[in-house]
Design an enzyme around this catalytic site. Structure first.
Site, PDB file in Angstrom:
ATOM      1  N   SER A 254       0.656  -1.302  -0.014  1.00 53.33           N
ATOM      2  CA  SER A 254       0.010   0.081  -0.012  1.00 53.33           C
ATOM      3  C   SER A 254       0.868   1.266  -0.025  1.00 53.33           C
ATOM      4  O   SER A 254       1.943   1.282   0.477  1.00 53.33           O
ATOM      5  CB  SER A 254      -0.829   0.029   1.175  1.00 53.33           C
ATOM      6  OG  SER A 254      -0.127   0.194   2.457  1.00 53.33           O
ATOM      7  N   LYS A 255       0.376   2.463  -0.493  1.00 55.36           N
ATOM      8  CA  LYS A 255       0.957   3.720  -0.537  1.00 55.36           C
ATOM      9  C   LYS A 255       1.521   3.934   0.774  1.00 55.36           C
ATOM     10  O   LYS A 255       2.541   4.713   0.864  1.00 55.36           O
ATOM     11  CB  LYS A 255      -0.191   4.680  -1.127  1.00 55.36           C
ATOM     12  CG  LYS A 255      -0.003   5.174  -2.418  1.00 55.36           C
ATOM     13  CD  LYS A 255      -0.931   6.248  -2.721  1.00 55.36           C
ATOM     14  CE  LYS A 255      -1.719   6.034  -3.942  1.00 55.36           C
ATOM     15  NZ  LYS A 255      -2.767   7.175  -4.112  1.00 55.36           N
ATOM     16  N   ARG A 256       0.640   3.791   1.593  1.00 51.62           N
ATOM     17  CA  ARG A 256       0.961   4.458   3.385  1.00 51.62           C
ATOM     18  C   ARG A 256       2.363   3.772   3.536  1.00 51.62           C
ATOM     19  O   ARG A 256       2.833   4.508   4.388  1.00 51.62           O
ATOM     20  CB  ARG A 256       0.090   3.784   4.209  1.00 51.62           C
ATOM     21  CG  ARG A 256      -1.029   5.131   4.499  1.00 51.62           C
ATOM     22  CD  ARG A 256      -2.268   4.487   5.544  1.00 51.62           C
ATOM     23  NE  ARG A 256      -3.054   3.537   4.523  1.00 51.62           N
ATOM     24  CZ  ARG A 256      -3.443   2.426   4.590  1.00 51.62           C
ATOM     25  NH1 ARG A 256      -3.179   1.824   5.788  1.00 51.62           N
ATOM     26  NH2 ARG A 256      -4.297   2.004   3.791  1.00 51.62           N
ATOM     27  N   GLN A 257       2.832   2.452   3.265  1.00 51.34           N
ATOM     28  CA  GLN A 257       4.183   2.015   3.538  1.00 51.34           C
ATOM     29  C   GLN A 257       5.337   2.291   2.651  1.00 51.34           C
ATOM     30  O   GLN A 257       6.411   1.790   2.884  1.00 51.34           O
ATOM     31  CB  GLN A 257       4.088   0.628   3.904  1.00 51.34           C
ATOM     32  CG  GLN A 257       3.200   0.255   5.069  1.00 51.34           C
ATOM     33  CD  GLN A 257       3.234  -1.014   5.718  1.00 51.34           C
ATOM     34  OE1 GLN A 257       4.223  -1.683   5.478  1.00 51.34           O
ATOM     35  NE2 GLN A 257       2.243  -1.354   6.080  1.00 51.34           N
ATOM     36  N   GLY A 258       5.007   3.168   1.640  1.00 52.85           N
ATOM     37  CA  GLY A 258       6.084   3.428   0.592  1.00 52.85           C
ATOM     38  C   GLY A 258       5.488   3.775  -0.691  1.00 52.85           C
ATOM     39  O   GLY A 258       4.364   3.777  -0.772  1.00 52.85           O
TER      40      GLY A 258
END
Ligand code: GLU
Length: 483
Positions: A254-258
């Site tokens: 996911s975008k949240r982790q990278g």
């Protein structure tokens, strides 16, 4: 050629190219190359609400950057075109009509309000939500009358009411799904556009696609597609659903982790070779310990047999490591070509290309990204104007200034200013002063570069040239003489 392999990458232009999309494109490309087949780019833009201006161009540009070339596609043409779904609407409508005529599909006049009501009731009763097939029993005559009177409708496919469907997936093996789990899927929306499910089947068939290789998230759509193939009397392509991409904590990438957009990695300075190498290993491996691969080797060795079922972890450290390895494998010339555009004009303008290439060669081992060169190389083009405080404190003794002046004199009088002559002059100087060579090496590095770390000192001294070395040694000796 009748048995030629034909595969496709079929992105929806909803913004940027996702790393998962790059993997799908890459695997299709490698598979085609490996088998001497054709790789097709098809733009799936039938969801008009999700369309993003410039997304197609961006996608094409990113694929080209990565070196993933397609044989047929929107800007390349080919005998199975057009390759943009919004330019094929008549085909989808005609095929949907054929299904209606044969009784495999029907017009549905249910309003959004009614559909919502059905959904609410199902939710309240804790049932799974699906269309209640209200219009499935309408007679053809009635449907035609309502269409003629201008009522809006969609076309839905008929899913058998009982039984189950089984299919084979090259990666997942045999999969069985009960028809009860499947909704009467809309094929043509009220705006006249097809849904993904109809368009993908019609196009894969008409474009002669032999193998569908795509992300696991599409696996659940397969039964609808297989049914459509059967309704049309077509043979379905071979299916291969690639494993999910995971964050290091095993959650879905996911975008949240990278970053998940390929262009973000590109902007950060990841080499395309590293990116391709890294992406290739997200689900595939060569079956041995080798880790560094270029595109050509990948296409020689790639096979779906070596693609695993379990999720592939997106490990940024691995990518960073591969980036370093691929930087090291570049020739100085290639690397210089990547670095030059990153430099401010004038930053290296007073030196000729040969000098620039040598600096690149000397620092190559130390670069994580081409961009690092700018920060690391300043002193090769200009005398340092700042000096590492902690380094000065650590390495500058009361005698250091005098020692460096002596060293400068020795260098100045060298008839041949080469790596070996420099090294023996320094060692001899240390002998005479009865100190360890490091008492000269560390302060000399500081004097020359302002830093405590860098490439090998003797290589650096040689490359900087006698004149600037002598000047810098004397300058620093003067500057820090009272320390
Ligand atoms: N248009 C779909 C996507 O955006 C393609 C799925 C498929 O390959 O069938 O990923």
């Amino acid at each position: 050629m009748e048995n030629q392999i034909r595969v496709r990458f079929a992105p929806s232009p909803t913004g940027y190219l996702h790393v998962g999309g790059l993997r799908t494109a890459l695997y299709n490309y490698l598979f085609a190359k490996h088998h001497g087949g054709k790789f097709i780019l098809r733009i799936e833009d039938t969801d008009q609400s999700r369309k993003v201006e410039g997304a197609v161009e961006n996608l094409i540009e990113t694929l080209k950057w990565a070196g993933i070339e397609y044989d047929e596609g929107p800007d390349r043409g080919g005998s199975a075109g057009p390759y943009i779904q919004s330019q094929r609407l008549d085909l989808y409508r005609a095929h949907a009509q054929e299904l209606v005529n044969q009784g495999h599909a029907y017009h549905c006049f249910c309003t959004t309000a009614r559909l919502q009501e059905v959904r609410q009731k199902q939710l309240a009763a804790k049932l799974s939500t699906s269309y209640d097939r209200h219009c499935r029993s309408l007679s053809r005559e009635e449907a035609e009358r309502r269409i003629a009177s201008g009522e809006k409708s969609v076309i839905r496919m008929k899913i058998p009411l009982d039984g189950e469907l089984s299919f084979e997936d090259v990666i997942r093996g045999s999969v069985t799904i009960s028809y009860k789990m499947i909704d009467d899927q809309v094929l043509i929306k009220s705006d006249g556009y097809p849904t993904y499910h109809l368009a993908v089947v019609v196009d894969d068939h008409l474009m002669g696609i032999t193998h569908v290789i795509r992300g696991e998230e599409w696996l659940s759509s397969v039964p609808k597609h297989i049914l459509l193939y059967r309704y049309f009397g077509w043979e379905a392509p071979v299916l291969a659903h690639l494993p999910l991409l995971l964050n290091p904590d095993k959650s879905k990438l996911s975008k949240r982790q990278g970053d998940v957009a390929v262009e973000d990695y590109r902007t950060k300075g990841y080499l395309k070779e590293a990116m391709v190498n890294f992406i290739a290993f997200l689900g595939w491996n060569p079956g041995d310990e080798r880790e560094i691969f270029f595109m050509d080797q990948l296409s020689q060795e790639f096979s779906l047999d070596r693609v695993g079922k379990s999720g592939a972890v997106f490990n940024i450290e691995k990518l960073n490591w591969l980036n370093q390895q691929h930087i090291k494998l570049k020739s100085n010339e290639e690397l210089a070509r990547l670095i030059k555009p990153l430099m401010l004009s004038g930053q290296s303008a007073d030196r000729d290309d040969q000098y620039f290439l040598k600096v690149v060669g000397l620092l190559k081992e130390r670069l994580n990204f081409p961009n690092d060169f700018i920060e690391m190389s300043g002193y090769f083009f200009q005398d340092p104007d700042s000096f590492d405080d902690a380094g000065v404190k650590k390495y500058w003794e009361p005698e250091t200034s005098g020692r460096l002046k002596l060293l400068a004199d020795r260098f100045e009088s060298l008839p041949e200013y080469s790596h070996s002559a420099i090294e023996s002059a320094l060692r001899q100087c240390a002998d005479e002063l009865q100190i360890k060579p490091t008492k000269l090496i560390h302060p000399a590095r500081l004097a020359l570069s302002g830093r405590t770390i860098g490439p090998g000192l003797f290589e650096m001294l040689e490359l900087l040239g006698k004149e600037s070395v002598v000047r810098r040694l004397r300058g620093a000796a003067e500057k820090f003489k009272g320390v």
